[in-house]
Design an enzyme around this catalytic site. Sequence first.
Site: not given
Length: 400
Positions: A212-213
């Site tokens: 994920n970011d």
Amino acid sequence: MLENKHVTVFVTGGIAVYKAADLVRKFIKAGAIVRVAMTKSATEFVQPLTFQILSRNEVYTDTFDEKEPENVSHIHLADWTELAVIVPATANIIGKMANGIADDMVSTTLMATTAPRLIVPAMNSNMLANPATQLNLEKLESFGYTVMEPDTGFLAEGYEGKGRLPEPDKIVEKAHLLLLEKASDLPLKGKKVIISAGGTIERIDPVRYITNDSSGKMGHRLAEQARDLGADVILVTASKLEHPFGVTVRPVSSAREMQAAIMSDFDDATIIIMAAAVSDYRPKNQADKKMKKASQDIQILLEENPDILATMGQQKTHQFLIGFAAETNDVEKYATDKLKRKNADMIVANDVSKEHAGFNKDTNEVIIFQPNKEAIHIETDTKENIAKHILLEALYSMKL
């Protein structure tokens, strides 16, 4: 810890004096109020005016230069000092300090100083290895002074050896940790705090993964703030960010690795903060070789990862458990539900769809939810300040 601290840098005569000028600047940048005292030998390398301009204070060089009749200058400076840093500490000043010799402004002031003293030796490797120097350093450590290990590298004499002055950033970090060690009134002194950070990685094959970011910035700022409150911090991180100094760092990759690293210290922890963005799912089958491109669509079967926060919520006894909720809508609804389902003591929620908050930003905006309490909305601020708010709120709730 250096904010508004009175730091006196005692500069003695070695080639590394030029680094002491940068050190003064870095102490000031860290928030310290800096004064400088120099030996006569040090002034042969760098003029006092350099340090006067950098510190914005008069530089002390002469014991008998008494400009203020109401003060004895070396005693006044010694009393003012809250941290003494001797840099570069030559064999000469080390010998004087170890044997009670006070014959100039620097050695006389140091004799009268009761503040913590950080000695940073820098000299030729043979001088450093000399038995007299080593004996003097041992004596100073037995007196309770802190001696920083010199670096090894290319020396002024033109060959490799041990005796280089550490870089100014490392000296500032060492000074910061020394003040933390000496402080007795910090609210988390002696308490263990575990913090997770970053986005976990779940491998598909050796070159591909699900993640994920999350950058890990929020978790790393929390680790720094917990350290500055006196905690023994364990940072379990999947982030590639530089590791904060003064904390125990345990690099991990996957959710299962993160859970194992956290649970190994779970029983002894006072506060646990799950700031990491943990992957909810992982590939059921991980290929041991790179998957080659197929001529048709492929499907990757996912299975659920362990719910680390919920597991700790079920097992906690005395631990104060803080979770994070990164949402894009209905923030309050999802955060309060998570608080209850995970049996957490606090949920810090933020709307990651906002431009100034969430992943990969240096700022954040959060809402703190706790059982049977009004939600606390913290407006947009740096992640450093947000971290401080979160920890202070936890301390208030725990009555520490």
